[in-house]
Write an enzyme that holds these catalytic residues in place. Structure first.
Site, PDB file in Angstrom:
ATOM      1  N   ASP A  34      41.834 -22.443 -79.733  1.00  0.00           N
ATOM      2  CA  ASP A  34      41.296 -21.432 -79.111  1.00  0.00           C
ATOM      3  C   ASP A  34      42.140 -20.149 -79.670  1.00  0.00           C
ATOM      4  O   ASP A  34      43.226 -20.261 -80.266  1.00  0.00           O
ATOM      5  CB  ASP A  34      41.618 -21.525 -77.503  1.00  0.00           C
ATOM      6  CG  ASP A  34      40.985 -20.279 -76.807  1.00  0.00           C
ATOM      7  OD1 ASP A  34      40.031 -19.590 -77.156  1.00  0.00           O
ATOM      8  OD2 ASP A  34      41.694 -20.011 -75.685  1.00  0.00           O
ATOM      9  N   SER A  35      41.623 -18.860 -79.392  1.00  0.00           N
ATOM     10  CA  SER A  35      42.108 -17.857 -79.592  1.00  0.00           C
ATOM     11  C   SER A  35      43.238 -17.579 -78.647  1.00  0.00           C
ATOM     12  O   SER A  35      43.550 -16.168 -78.189  1.00  0.00           O
ATOM     13  CB  SER A  35      41.086 -16.518 -79.658  1.00  0.00           C
ATOM     14  OG  SER A  35      40.886 -16.196 -78.125  1.00  0.00           O
ATOM     15  N   CYS A  86      36.698 -21.942 -77.299  1.00  0.00           N
ATOM     16  CA  CYS A  86      36.957 -20.444 -77.049  1.00  0.00           C
ATOM     17  C   CYS A  86      35.092 -20.063 -77.435  1.00  0.00           C
ATOM     18  O   CYS A  86      34.406 -20.332 -78.167  1.00  0.00           O
ATOM     19  CB  CYS A  86      37.180 -19.923 -78.455  1.00  0.00           C
ATOM     20  SG  CYS A  86      37.202 -18.017 -78.762  1.00  0.00           S
ATOM     21  N   GLU A 110      47.788 -13.774 -71.752  1.00  0.00           N
ATOM     22  CA  GLU A 110      48.540 -14.073 -72.869  1.00  0.00           C
ATOM     23  C   GLU A 110      50.040 -13.624 -72.736  1.00  0.00           C
ATOM     24  O   GLU A 110      50.798 -14.133 -73.064  1.00  0.00           O
ATOM     25  CB  GLU A 110      47.938 -13.482 -74.242  1.00  0.00           C
ATOM     26  CG  GLU A 110      46.604 -14.238 -74.604  1.00  0.00           C
ATOM     27  CD  GLU A 110      47.038 -15.660 -75.152  1.00  0.00           C
ATOM     28  OE1 GLU A 110      48.007 -15.925 -75.768  1.00  0.00           O
ATOM     29  OE2 GLU A 110      45.984 -16.478 -75.162  1.00  0.00           O
ATOM     30  N   CYS A 118      34.708 -17.081 -70.678  1.00  0.00           N
ATOM     31  CA  CYS A 118      35.926 -17.184 -71.384  1.00  0.00           C
ATOM     32  C   CYS A 118      36.714 -18.337 -71.160  1.00  0.00           C
ATOM     33  O   CYS A 118      36.881 -18.242 -69.684  1.00  0.00           O
ATOM     34  CB  CYS A 118      36.628 -15.727 -71.458  1.00  0.00           C
ATOM     35  SG  CYS A 118      38.190 -15.768 -72.483  1.00  0.00           S
ATOM     36  N   HIS A 167      39.810 -18.541 -71.001  1.00  0.00           N
ATOM     37  CA  HIS A 167      41.132 -17.819 -70.428  1.00  0.00           C
ATOM     38  C   HIS A 167      40.893 -17.670 -68.953  1.00  0.00           C
ATOM     39  O   HIS A 167      41.698 -17.894 -68.210  1.00  0.00           O
ATOM     40  CB  HIS A 167      41.224 -16.697 -70.962  1.00  0.00           C
ATOM     41  CG  HIS A 167      42.045 -16.760 -72.439  1.00  0.00           C
ATOM     42  ND1 HIS A 167      41.564 -16.900 -73.477  1.00  0.00           N
ATOM     43  CD2 HIS A 167      43.318 -16.536 -72.505  1.00  0.00           C
ATOM     44  CE1 HIS A 167      42.390 -17.128 -74.354  1.00  0.00           C
ATOM     45  NE2 HIS A 167      43.609 -16.480 -73.951  1.00  0.00           N
TER      46      HIS A 167
END
Length: 260
Positions: A9-10, A72, A150, A182, A184
């Protein structure tokens, strides 16, 4: 086959997918790559996203991954077709859960909170057209949310203010389903629950991705046959791993930092 399931994932958000995969497939080894240095992918041009996905894939293949989960939404919508065309391993992708939201909505209005890269992708528009005919989709870019996650600022005042601004137009439109587009964003569910009425159902793709991963392993006869593994879960990050550790919680996890 005893190679690991590779997941990238990013950043740290894809651990929400890893948790679902690990829960459904506890006997499988997993390797997770957090490309936090380049997060978020959603603001990058398609060619840049593609190159990052190639780099992530080749790292996971070097570790012996037998299947790769692109954890992602932006990477899936922009790169997975290309990855499938040049690599032999199976790829599991992620897309916003428009179909289940369309099936559950009673107001015929659903909200989608996602990155710019996902909302502007052809796959997102194709999925919406296929599964949401006659349904109003209220799209909202989650600008800034990934960066705050993040940075370990889940419960910050800034996060609360952003989410409040993002859900306001959806509530005004009378949505009764909110799709998290997303990986996240599942970490935002406790905050969203405080902002949304109980009548709004929050939907993400985690469990569906885990089911698909299991199905593809079985179909291709790739399931693990080795027992007694001591190091099932390995995590790699190319930035400080403090936030990654906090999201993973307790457990025996091998976490390493990469110059990547």
């Amino acid at each position: 086959m005893n190679g690991p399931i590779g997941i990238f994932d990013s950043g740290v958000g894809g651990t929400s997918i890893w948790k679902e995969v690990h829960q459904m497939l506890p006997d499988e080894r997993t390797i997770y790559l957090a490309d936090s240095k380049n997060a978020p992918y959603g603001e990058k041009p398609k060619e840049a996203i593609l190159q990052l996905c190639i780099k992530n894939t080749e790292f996971l293949l070097e570790q012996g991954s037998k299947i790769i989960v692109v954890a992602c939404n932006t990477a899936t919508t922009n790169a997975i077709d290309y990855l499938r065309s040049i690599y032999k391993v199976p790829f599991i992708g992620i897309e916003p859960a428009i179909k289940p939201a369309a099936l559950h909505t009673k107001t015929k209005r659903i909200g989608v909170l996602a990155t710019k890269g996902t909302l502007s992708s052809q796959l997102f528009h194709n999925t919406s057209k296929l599964h949401a005919q006659g349904i109003q989709i209220v799209e909202q870019e989650g600008t800034g949310l990934v960066e705050l996650i993040e940075a370990g600022k889940l419960e910050s005042e800034e996060m609360g203010d952003l989410l409040y601004d993002y859900v306001k137009p959806m509530l005004k439109a009378d949505i009764d389903c909110l799709v998290l587009g997303c990986t996240h964003y599942p970490y935002l569910i406790p905050i969203l629950r405080r902002l949304l009425p109980e009548t709004v159902q929050i939907i993400d793709s985690g469990e569906a991705v885990a089911r698909q991963t299991k199905a593809i392993l079985l179909k291709n006869k790739l399931q693990n046959t080795e027992t007694g593994l001591k190091r099932k879960n390995q995590f790699y990050s190319n930035t400080d791993s403090t936030v990654l550790k906090s999201l993973l919680g307790d457990g025996r996890h091998e976490i390493a930092c990469l110059d990547f």
